[in-house]
Design a protein around this motif. Structure first.
Motif, PDB file in Angstrom:
ATOM      1  N   SER A 322       0.824  -1.206   0.000  1.00  0.00           N
ATOM      2  CA  SER A 322       0.000   0.000   0.000  1.00  0.00           C
ATOM      3  C   SER A 322       0.857   1.254   0.000  1.00  0.00           C
ATOM      4  CB  SER A 322      -0.926  -0.019   1.222  1.00  0.00           C
ATOM      5  OG  SER A 322      -1.669   1.181   1.304  1.00  0.00           O
ATOM      6  N   ALA A 323       1.964   1.248   0.769  1.00  0.00           N
ATOM      7  CA  ALA A 323       2.839   2.420   0.807  1.00  0.00           C
ATOM      8  C   ALA A 323       3.509   2.647  -0.533  1.00  0.00           C
ATOM      9  CB  ALA A 323       3.883   2.244   1.904  1.00  0.00           C
ATOM     10  N   ALA A 324       3.826   1.569  -1.240  1.00  0.00           N
ATOM     11  CA  ALA A 324       4.473   1.712  -2.543  1.00  0.00           C
ATOM     12  C   ALA A 324       3.534   2.340  -3.561  1.00  0.00           C
ATOM     13  CB  ALA A 324       4.956   0.350  -3.034  1.00  0.00           C
ATOM     14  N   ALA A 334       0.792   6.210   5.003  1.00  0.00           N
ATOM     15  CA  ALA A 334       1.038   4.834   4.568  1.00  0.00           C
ATOM     16  C   ALA A 334       2.327   4.294   5.177  1.00  0.00           C
ATOM     17  CB  ALA A 334       1.100   4.783   3.038  1.00  0.00           C
ATOM     18  N   ARG A 335       3.337   5.148   5.237  1.00  0.00           N
ATOM     19  CA  ARG A 335       4.593   4.700   5.852  1.00  0.00           C
ATOM     20  C   ARG A 335       4.414   4.449   7.349  1.00  0.00           C
ATOM     21  NH1 ARG A 335       8.417   9.027   2.572  1.00  0.00           N
ATOM     22  NH2 ARG A 335       8.819   7.675   0.763  1.00  0.00           N
ATOM     23  N   MET A 336       3.589   5.252   8.005  1.00  0.00           N
ATOM     24  CA  MET A 336       3.326   5.000   9.423  1.00  0.00           C
ATOM     25  C   MET A 336       2.635   3.646   9.618  1.00  0.00           C
ATOM     26  SD  MET A 336       4.611   7.450  11.232  1.00  0.00           S
ATOM     27  CE  MET A 336       5.939   7.324  10.029  1.00  0.00           C
ATOM     28  N   LEU A 350      13.719  -2.787  10.081  1.00  0.00           N
ATOM     29  CA  LEU A 350      12.763  -2.248   9.119  1.00  0.00           C
ATOM     30  C   LEU A 350      12.029  -1.047   9.705  1.00  0.00           C
ATOM     31  CD1 LEU A 350      11.223  -2.348   6.460  1.00  0.00           C
ATOM     32  CD2 LEU A 350       9.664  -4.029   7.491  1.00  0.00           C
ATOM     33  N   LEU A 351      11.644  -1.133  10.959  1.00  0.00           N
ATOM     34  CA  LEU A 351      10.964  -0.013  11.600  1.00  0.00           C
ATOM     35  C   LEU A 351      11.834   1.232  11.604  1.00  0.00           C
ATOM     36  CD1 LEU A 351       8.768   1.298  13.345  1.00  0.00           C
ATOM     37  CD2 LEU A 351       9.782   0.171  15.338  1.00  0.00           C
TER      38      LEU A 351
END
Length: 849
Positions: A322-324, A334-336, A350-351
């Motif tokens: 979804s973020a992409a 989306a990144r959150m 990754l976080l």
């Protein structure tokens, strides 16, 4: 048309209508239709459904006299039409009407009276400006209001209301008073407008209705000092709470409620807004970071709930996809969501990467509460403290306390911005453990991967540093390896009899996060109880350092190793371990500063054996000299270097170190250093430099040197002996004799005898050596004492010099005193030959000369 008051009362059917309008709209009605509106005679009330009024309810309606007139008119009209009047008179002032299931109270507090109110559990505390006499009799048990009481203080009136349920009350000014309602459909007050003015917090009511007022009271529950800002509008909801050094802004029903622990904190009114700031000579900036930090519990808006491993992996995959595909406007959100999914999965790398990219792309996002909480999680999972302000984010909920404590674990107290000093490191660790213990049960609701990452750190910190109350939280967790490890660490900390057995069992656990920690604790306990030699403890710690690195205990393991090496006297190994610490953790050198200083001082007092060991210690001391700033410590380092250069046979380097020691300003041992330096230069043949080093001592009596720093009688003798030796080396025997004339010391007598023997002056040689006989045993033939080889050599030396000097009296004295002691010794024959002793009593033999 006539106003029908009863019809008006019937139209006010709900709380919101009564609260919203200070004077309800009057409804016109024809007289013939009045019979459709009056309340039932059995109810005998003029109130909207679901209301009970404290004292006079008339300010909610038209003027009481006008209402009476309208009632009479309505009654007359009803009689004309033939319909009996069902209206009743309004309640008189000072009475209350009990209504089953009531949801509101009206308090006659006067026009434009500002108030402040907050809730503690089921207790509502309302503080109104001014003195108001209220009749609270008969209000107990009305609807959800179990009790209502009031108390008049000097400038304010305090009203306490106890609710029987958990409904959130709403306060609103109505007419000449205030309404307190728990109805479900009533709208709460608007929020206060929070801001920042320099280093102060500001609170502005959403509606300007007169100037706010300020008063200070004690909290009736906790006794904490409360600063109350009384207003006519504006509340502080839970996410708007603030927590800082010495203060906490609490959520309120209306107004501002600040719990203050410091007398320097004040709440004042200026320009229609309330300002929270500090004052006085000991004040400090309230908001030192110069920006409004989201301290409130809104940071808990990140969902960290449970889920199966498949669900967590799928949620992470979908959030990444979804973020992409997200648009630029929704990219941060989306990144959150990706960061949140990574947090639940316990994926720290990754976080951290997602948070870095998101905040680099939109730096303003750092102010969002969810971003702050995810930054905290990233810092803990990756063991990187990051911004110091993260350590104080969060409100007073258990989850906020947990994350504040987890952040404090990573960050030393000296680096926490805006946090008052909490005292010793022990008290700071204790406070951190209490914070973690408060929120530790929250971990039960977290996803399993995140819980597995956090529980070892949190439980072990509580076990190592927590108070008795904090450690009880461990009993609430189900038995498991991590909880068992924490309990074993707690047992070792308390020296419990079963501590060693518990740690021994856990030391064989297959988990790489458990057995190294248990082994380290077992070795620490063995060192404290001295059940293992210190060197053995150090060697075993060195063997498990790779495993401790996996368990994130490498630093503590290295500190234990240094401690064991020092207790075992292995200064070379301890110095190497300290140097290794500096290479691995250059930003954390302060952790071993005390150990490094102790090693240096021990090296300054001793010289080790072995060329390789000396060279290693020289390298350590030279490295420490470059970093040392304290003059006393530099003196210890230079002293240790000089001793090691002496052991290595490097006189030039030793002299340089001693001269630097003299110039370092550490004069407590100046006399000793000059003696050492002069002795070294004498042995090197540099007589001029040796004379210059001793030139600072007073001429004449050696005891005059006692005036120098660190001087003593024995040191003054050393100076005289050195001067004599320098004079002899410079072929000045008369000067040497003058230096030794007043010295009563075996070394001085020996040196005088050597000078006399070299000159062939045998009587003076005997005269110089005879005083040395005073310390020798000898009580005739009955003595059972013996002479050591050195003492026998001294007796023979004196006998030889006396024989050369033809000193018969001295020879007789030697024979009478030492004849029996010398018999049977390897030197006995020579002694009899010199003294003429034996069965034939032959005359002494001349030694020639």
């Amino acid at each position: 048309m006539k106003r029908a008051f009863l019809a008006t009362a019937l139209t006010l059917s709900l709380l919101e209508t009564a609260v919203a309008a200070p004077a309800p709209k009057v409804v016109s009605a024809k007289p013939e239709k009045v019979d459709a509106g009056p309340a039932k005679a059995a109810d005998e009330k003029l109130l909207p459904a679901g209301w009970a009024f404290l004292n006079d309810p008339s300010p909610l309606f038209p003027h009481p006299e006008k209402a009476v007139q309208e009632k009479r008119v309505s009654a007359g009209a009803a009689s004309v039409t033939g319909t009996p009047s069902q209206a009743t008179t309004a309640p008189t002032y000072g009475t209350s009407v009990q209504v089953p299931g009531a949801t509101g109270l009206w308090l006659p507090l006067g026009e434009l009276t500002p108030v402040a109110a907050f809730r503690n559990g089921q207790n509502i505390v309302l503080v109104a400006a001014g003195r108001h006499v209220l009749d609270t009799a008969g209000l107990a048990g009305i609807g959800p209001f179990r009790s209502v009481s009031s108390r008049i203080l000097s400038d304010v009136t305090v009203i306490a209301v106890t609710l029987s349920d958990e409904r959130d009350p709403v306060l609103r000014p109505v007419g000449a008073g205030w309404t307190l309602s728990v109805a479900t459909d009533v709208k709460p007050q608007a929020d206060m407008l929070l801001g920042q003015d320099a280093n102060a917090l500001t609170f502005m009511p959403p509606v300007a209705e007169g100037l706010p007022q300020v008063v200070a009271l004690d909290d009736p529950d906790s006794g904490r000092r409360l600063l109350l800002g009384m207003t006519r509008s504006g509340r502080i909801q839970q996410p708007m709470r603030r927590l800082g050094t010495g203060f906490a802004v609490r959520s309120s029903l209306i107004g501002v409620v600040v719990a203050a622990d410091s007398d320097t904190i004040e709440l004042r009114q200026a320009g229609g807004k309330l300002i929270l700031d500090t004052m006085g000579p000991d004040s400090f900036p309230l908001m030192a970071s110069n920006r409004l930090q989201p301290y409130g519990s809104s940071l808990s808006g990140v969902s960290l709930g449970t889920g199966t491993p498949e669900e967590l992996r799928e949620a992470l995959r979908r959030s990444v996809a979804s973020a992409a595909m997200a648009s630029s406007g929704d990219r941060f959100g989306a990144r959150m969501r990706v960061a949140q999914a990574a947090a639940r999965a316990g994926n720290g790398p990754l976080l951290g990467e997602v948070m870095d990219v998101a905040l680099q792309d939109w730096p303003e996002g750092v102010e969002k509460p969810e971003a702050r909480r995810l930054q905290q999680i990233s810092a803990v999972l990756n063991a990187r403290p990051g911004s110091s302000s993260l350590a104080e984010d969060g409100g007073s909920t258990p989850e906020d306390q947990l994350w504040r404590g987890m952040m404090r674990m990573l960050l030393p107290s000296s680096r926490r911005v805006g946090q008052s000093a909490s005292g010793s490191p022990e008290s700071d660790r204790l406070q951190t453990a209490d914070l973690i213990a408060t929120g530790l049960p929250v971990l039960q609701a977290y996803a399993a991967p995140l819980k597995e990452r956090l529980l070892p750190l949190a439980a072990q910190w509580i076990a190592r540093y927590g108070s008795d109350g904090a450690t009880k939280v461990l009993d609430q967790f189900p038995d498991g390896p991590q909880v068992a490890l924490a309990k074993a660490l707690l047992a070792a900390r308390r020296n419990a009899p079963d501590a060693e057995a518990k740690l021994s069992v856990l030391a064989h656990d297959p988990s790489p996060l458990i057995w190294p920690v248990a082994r380290e604790a077992s070795l620490r306990l063995a060192l404290e109880k001295k059940t293992l030699p210190p060197q053995a403890v150090a060697d075993q710690v060195d063997g498990i350092l790779p495993a401790l690195r996996v368990a994130e205990r490498e630093k503590d393991g290295r500190l234990l190793q240094i401690k064991a090496l020092m207790e075992g006297g292995n200064l070379e190994g301890a110095a190497a371990a300290v140097q290794e610490w500096g290479r691995l953790y250059p930003d954390d050198a302060a952790r071993v500063a005390v150990q490094e200083t102790d090693i240096i001082r021990q090296m300054a007092r001793s010289a080790s054996s072995g060329a390789r060991q000396n060279m290693n210690e020289v390298a350590f001391l030279k490295d420490a000299l470059l970093k040392a700033s304290d003059s006393a410590l530099r003196g210890d380092i230079l002293d240790g270097l000089a001793r090691r250069y002496e052991a290595l046979g490097l006189p030039d380097q030793e002299r340089e170190a001693l001269r630097d020691l003299l110039a370092s300003g550490s004069n407590a041992q100046e006399m000793n250093v000059r003696i050492r330096l002069a002795t070294l230069e004498l042995n090197m043949g540099d007589l001029k430099a040796a004379r210059q080093d001793l030139g600072v001592f007073a001429e004449g009596s050696p005891d005059a040197a006692l005036a120098l720093p660190g001087g003593s009688s024995s040191q003054s003798v050393e100076v005289a002996l050195l001067k004599a030796r320098i004079a002899l080396a410079d072929r000045r025997p008369e000067e040497a004799v003058s230096e030794l004339a007043t010295i009563r010391d075996p070394r001085a007598w020996t040196l005088r005898a050597q000078m006399a023997e070299k000159a062939g002056d045998w009587p003076h040689a005997v005269e110089a050596l005879v005083p040395m006989l005073e310390s020798l045993p000898g009580a005739g033939g009955a003595s059972k004492e013996t002479l050591s080889p050195e003492q026998q050599a001294l007796v023979l030396r004196i006998g030889g010099d006396a024989s050369r000097a033809q000193d018969q009296q001295t020879l007789k004295n030697l024979q009478s005193r030492f004849g029996a002691l010398m018999n049977g010794t390897p030197s006995g024959g020579v002694f009899r030959l010199l003294t003429g002793g034996g069965e034939d009593a032959a005359p002494p033999v001349s030694a020639g000369g």
